[in-house]
Scaffold this motif. Sequence first.
Motif, PDB file in Angstrom:
ATOM      1  N   PHE A  41       0.835  -1.128   0.020  1.00  0.00           N
ATOM      2  CA  PHE A  41       0.131  -0.073   0.030  1.00  0.00           C
ATOM      3  C   PHE A  41       0.978   1.304   0.015  1.00  0.00           C
ATOM      4  O   PHE A  41       0.352   2.481   0.008  1.00  0.00           O
ATOM      5  N   PHE A  42       2.068   1.006   0.034  1.00  0.00           N
ATOM      6  CA  PHE A  42       3.246   2.296   0.063  1.00  0.00           C
ATOM      7  C   PHE A  42       3.814   2.430  -1.384  1.00  0.00           C
ATOM      8  O   PHE A  42       4.412   1.155  -1.988  1.00  0.00           O
ATOM      9  N   TYR A  43       4.013   3.598  -1.982  1.00  0.00           N
ATOM     10  CA  TYR A  43       4.698   3.830  -3.048  1.00  0.00           C
ATOM     11  C   TYR A  43       6.138   3.283  -2.721  1.00  0.00           C
ATOM     12  O   TYR A  43       6.797   3.591  -1.875  1.00  0.00           O
ATOM     13  N   ALA A  44       6.718   2.719  -3.788  1.00  0.00           N
ATOM     14  CA  ALA A  44       8.157   1.988  -3.528  1.00  0.00           C
ATOM     15  C   ALA A  44       8.227   1.030  -2.381  1.00  0.00           C
ATOM     16  O   ALA A  44       9.376   0.924  -2.039  1.00  0.00           O
ATOM     17  N   GLN A  45       7.088   0.600  -1.943  1.00  0.00           N
ATOM     18  CA  GLN A  45       7.230  -0.265  -0.769  1.00  0.00           C
ATOM     19  C   GLN A  45       7.783   0.450   0.319  1.00  0.00           C
ATOM     20  O   GLN A  45       8.508  -0.405   1.234  1.00  0.00           O
ATOM     21  N   THR A  46       7.656   1.584   0.553  1.00  0.00           N
ATOM     22  CA  THR A  46       8.543   2.422   1.658  1.00  0.00           C
ATOM     23  C   THR A  46       7.497   3.205   2.626  1.00  0.00           C
ATOM     24  O   THR A  46       6.937   4.273   1.997  1.00  0.00           O
ATOM     25  N   PRO A  47       7.115   2.874   3.838  1.00  0.00           N
ATOM     26  CA  PRO A  47       6.244   3.812   4.605  1.00  0.00           C
ATOM     27  C   PRO A  47       7.125   5.268   4.844  1.00  0.00           C
ATOM     28  O   PRO A  47       8.136   5.302   4.461  1.00  0.00           O
ATOM     29  N   PRO A  48       6.354   5.967   5.095  1.00  0.00           N
ATOM     30  CA  PRO A  48       6.847   7.406   5.520  1.00  0.00           C
ATOM     31  C   PRO A  48       7.863   7.420   6.486  1.00  0.00           C
ATOM     32  O   PRO A  48       7.824   6.473   7.554  1.00  0.00           O
ATOM     33  N   GLY A  49       8.819   8.280   6.529  1.00  0.00           N
ATOM     34  CA  GLY A  49       9.748   8.246   7.650  1.00  0.00           C
ATOM     35  C   GLY A  49      10.006   9.527   8.244  1.00  0.00           C
ATOM     36  O   GLY A  49       9.481  10.474   7.890  1.00  0.00           O
ATOM     37  N   GLY A  50      10.905   9.536   9.023  1.00  0.00           N
ATOM     38  CA  GLY A  50      11.183  10.953   9.773  1.00  0.00           C
ATOM     39  C   GLY A  50      10.378  10.834  11.153  1.00  0.00           C
ATOM     40  O   GLY A  50       9.885  10.043  11.721  1.00  0.00           O
ATOM     41  N   GLY A  51       9.909  12.163  11.487  1.00  0.00           N
ATOM     42  CA  GLY A  51       9.246  12.471  12.709  1.00  0.00           C
ATOM     43  C   GLY A  51       7.914  12.572  12.695  1.00  0.00           C
ATOM     44  O   GLY A  51       7.000  13.149  13.415  1.00  0.00           O
ATOM     45  N   ILE A  52       7.233  11.399  11.923  1.00  0.00           N
ATOM     46  CA  ILE A  52       5.898  11.384  11.915  1.00  0.00           C
ATOM     47  C   ILE A  52       5.329  10.428  12.975  1.00  0.00           C
ATOM     48  O   ILE A  52       4.250  10.534  13.332  1.00  0.00           O
ATOM     49  N   ARG A  53       5.996   9.663  13.474  1.00  0.00           N
ATOM     50  CA  ARG A  53       5.534   8.612  14.272  1.00  0.00           C
ATOM     51  C   ARG A  53       5.515   8.996  15.991  1.00  0.00           C
ATOM     52  O   ARG A  53       6.706   9.093  16.185  1.00  0.00           O
ATOM     53  N   PRO A  54       4.589   8.800  16.536  1.00  0.00           N
ATOM     54  CA  PRO A  54       4.512   9.426  18.163  1.00  0.00           C
ATOM     55  C   PRO A  54       5.137   7.998  18.687  1.00  0.00           C
ATOM     56  O   PRO A  54       5.282   6.932  18.122  1.00  0.00           O
ATOM     57  N   VAL A  55       5.421   8.442  20.105  1.00  0.00           N
ATOM     58  CA  VAL A  55       5.887   7.357  20.900  1.00  0.00           C
ATOM     59  C   VAL A  55       5.204   6.102  20.905  1.00  0.00           C
ATOM     60  O   VAL A  55       5.617   4.918  20.989  1.00  0.00           O
ATOM     61  N   ASN A  56       3.649   6.098  21.338  1.00  0.00           N
ATOM     62  CA  ASN A  56       2.982   5.110  21.637  1.00  0.00           C
ATOM     63  C   ASN A  56       2.107   4.919  20.314  1.00  0.00           C
ATOM     64  O   ASN A  56       0.941   5.009  20.405  1.00  0.00           O
ATOM     65  N   ALA A  57       2.641   4.330  19.344  1.00  0.00           N
ATOM     66  CA  ALA A  57       2.161   3.908  18.063  1.00  0.00           C
ATOM     67  C   ALA A  57       1.949   2.390  17.881  1.00  0.00           C
ATOM     68  O   ALA A  57       2.542   1.688  18.318  1.00  0.00           O
ATOM     69  N   ALA A  58       0.832   2.339  17.000  1.00  0.00           N
ATOM     70  CA  ALA A  58       0.824   0.810  16.683  1.00  0.00           C
ATOM     71  C   ALA A  58       0.439   0.915  15.140  1.00  0.00           C
ATOM     72  O   ALA A  58      -0.150   1.688  14.610  1.00  0.00           O
ATOM     73  N   ARG A  59       1.122   0.072  14.280  1.00  0.00           N
ATOM     74  CA  ARG A  59       1.330  -0.300  13.029  1.00  0.00           C
ATOM     75  C   ARG A  59       0.042  -1.191  12.779  1.00  0.00           C
ATOM     76  O   ARG A  59       0.210  -2.488  13.242  1.00  0.00           O
ATOM     77  N   ILE A  60      -1.159  -0.906  11.970  1.00  0.00           N
ATOM     78  CA  ILE A  60      -2.299  -1.781  11.528  1.00  0.00           C
ATOM     79  C   ILE A  60      -2.161  -2.174  10.347  1.00  0.00           C
ATOM     80  O   ILE A  60      -2.429  -1.122   9.604  1.00  0.00           O
ATOM     81  N   CYS A  61      -2.117  -3.505   9.922  1.00  0.00           N
ATOM     82  CA  CYS A  61      -2.532  -3.753   8.713  1.00  0.00           C
ATOM     83  C   CYS A  61      -4.006  -4.097   8.797  1.00  0.00           C
ATOM     84  O   CYS A  61      -4.487  -5.080   9.057  1.00  0.00           O
ATOM     85  N   GLN A  62      -4.685  -3.423   8.050  1.00  0.00           N
ATOM     86  CA  GLN A  62      -6.108  -3.194   8.102  1.00  0.00           C
ATOM     87  C   GLN A  62      -6.850  -4.601   7.414  1.00  0.00           C
ATOM     88  O   GLN A  62      -6.785  -4.756   6.180  1.00  0.00           O
ATOM     89  N   VAL A  63      -7.419  -5.601   8.023  1.00  0.00           N
ATOM     90  CA  VAL A  63      -7.839  -6.791   7.439  1.00  0.00           C
ATOM     91  C   VAL A  63      -9.217  -6.739   7.679  1.00  0.00           C
ATOM     92  O   VAL A  63     -10.004  -6.464   8.752  1.00  0.00           O
TER      93      VAL A  63
END
Length: 283
Positions: A33-55
């Motif tokens: 679901f990401f262009y070039a199979q690369t998720p966003p990088g840098g300071g976008i992720r908060p400390v208490n984050a969860a990565r969800i593959c929506q099923v």
Amino acid sequence: MLGLLLLLQVLASCLWLGHSEVVNNFINPCVQFFYAQTPPGGGIRPVNAARICQVYQNQYRFVTLYDRTNRIPVYSAYIYQPGPGNRYNSWFVEPQLINQKYRKDMDEEIAIIQQYKINSTVIAQSQAIDKDYSGAPGLDRGHLCPSGHQTGIDKTATFTLTNIVPQYMGLNQGAWHDYEEITMRDKTRGCDTTYVITGAVPGNRSISNGRVNIPSHIWSAACCLNRRKPIKAWAAIAENQIERNHVRNLDLGELENRLATLYGRGGITLFRNSCTGKEASHP
């Protein structure tokens, strides 16, 4: 025989990864679901984050980076594929945010309560629930991955509260709706595949006695491919305020700079190499 056993162990490991929904990273199960199979990088992720593959119904539909503390998504990433289908009339929650051992498919609260013998209070410890959005006048349940950008049963999968933020009604039904339905339709002409990332910047207000954050801004960025080659990118941002009903169209770089300031955690990259021709060799 030893070699066969090792092979079976590797295959079992791969299958387990494929059945994980709340994951350590997006690389294995749902990177498509990401262009070039690369998720966003840098300071976008908060400390208490969860990565969800929506099923939904045992298939990956899109992905979400979820902020457990603010109980809203940071962003949802998906492939733009609008088409026919019906809106869903209820709301899902995420079982594996409650317990990693629970099943991977999103489902309605009542079904999860009945299956795992828990109550809504237990579910609410890990995420927003339906009750959080009741009694919030002037606010809609704003999709980050919109049902209008999907087709058929993929529309249903967008009705999960991990894909929803409190969005002021005037914006959600006004300028932001126009961006989703008109601007996106116009800008994607000539695109074979369009990768989209839509997100929310946490604000200083909340609903449900402080449980669910009301974002200060809603933003979106898109990367358009033609014959598997990136040909253009665009972006937009809007203030999520009761008196505001305006979407500002930006270049991708302008949005990334703006988000770096708003999040305050360093530089942000939404698409690899800014969705340029340098990535033409990637799918």
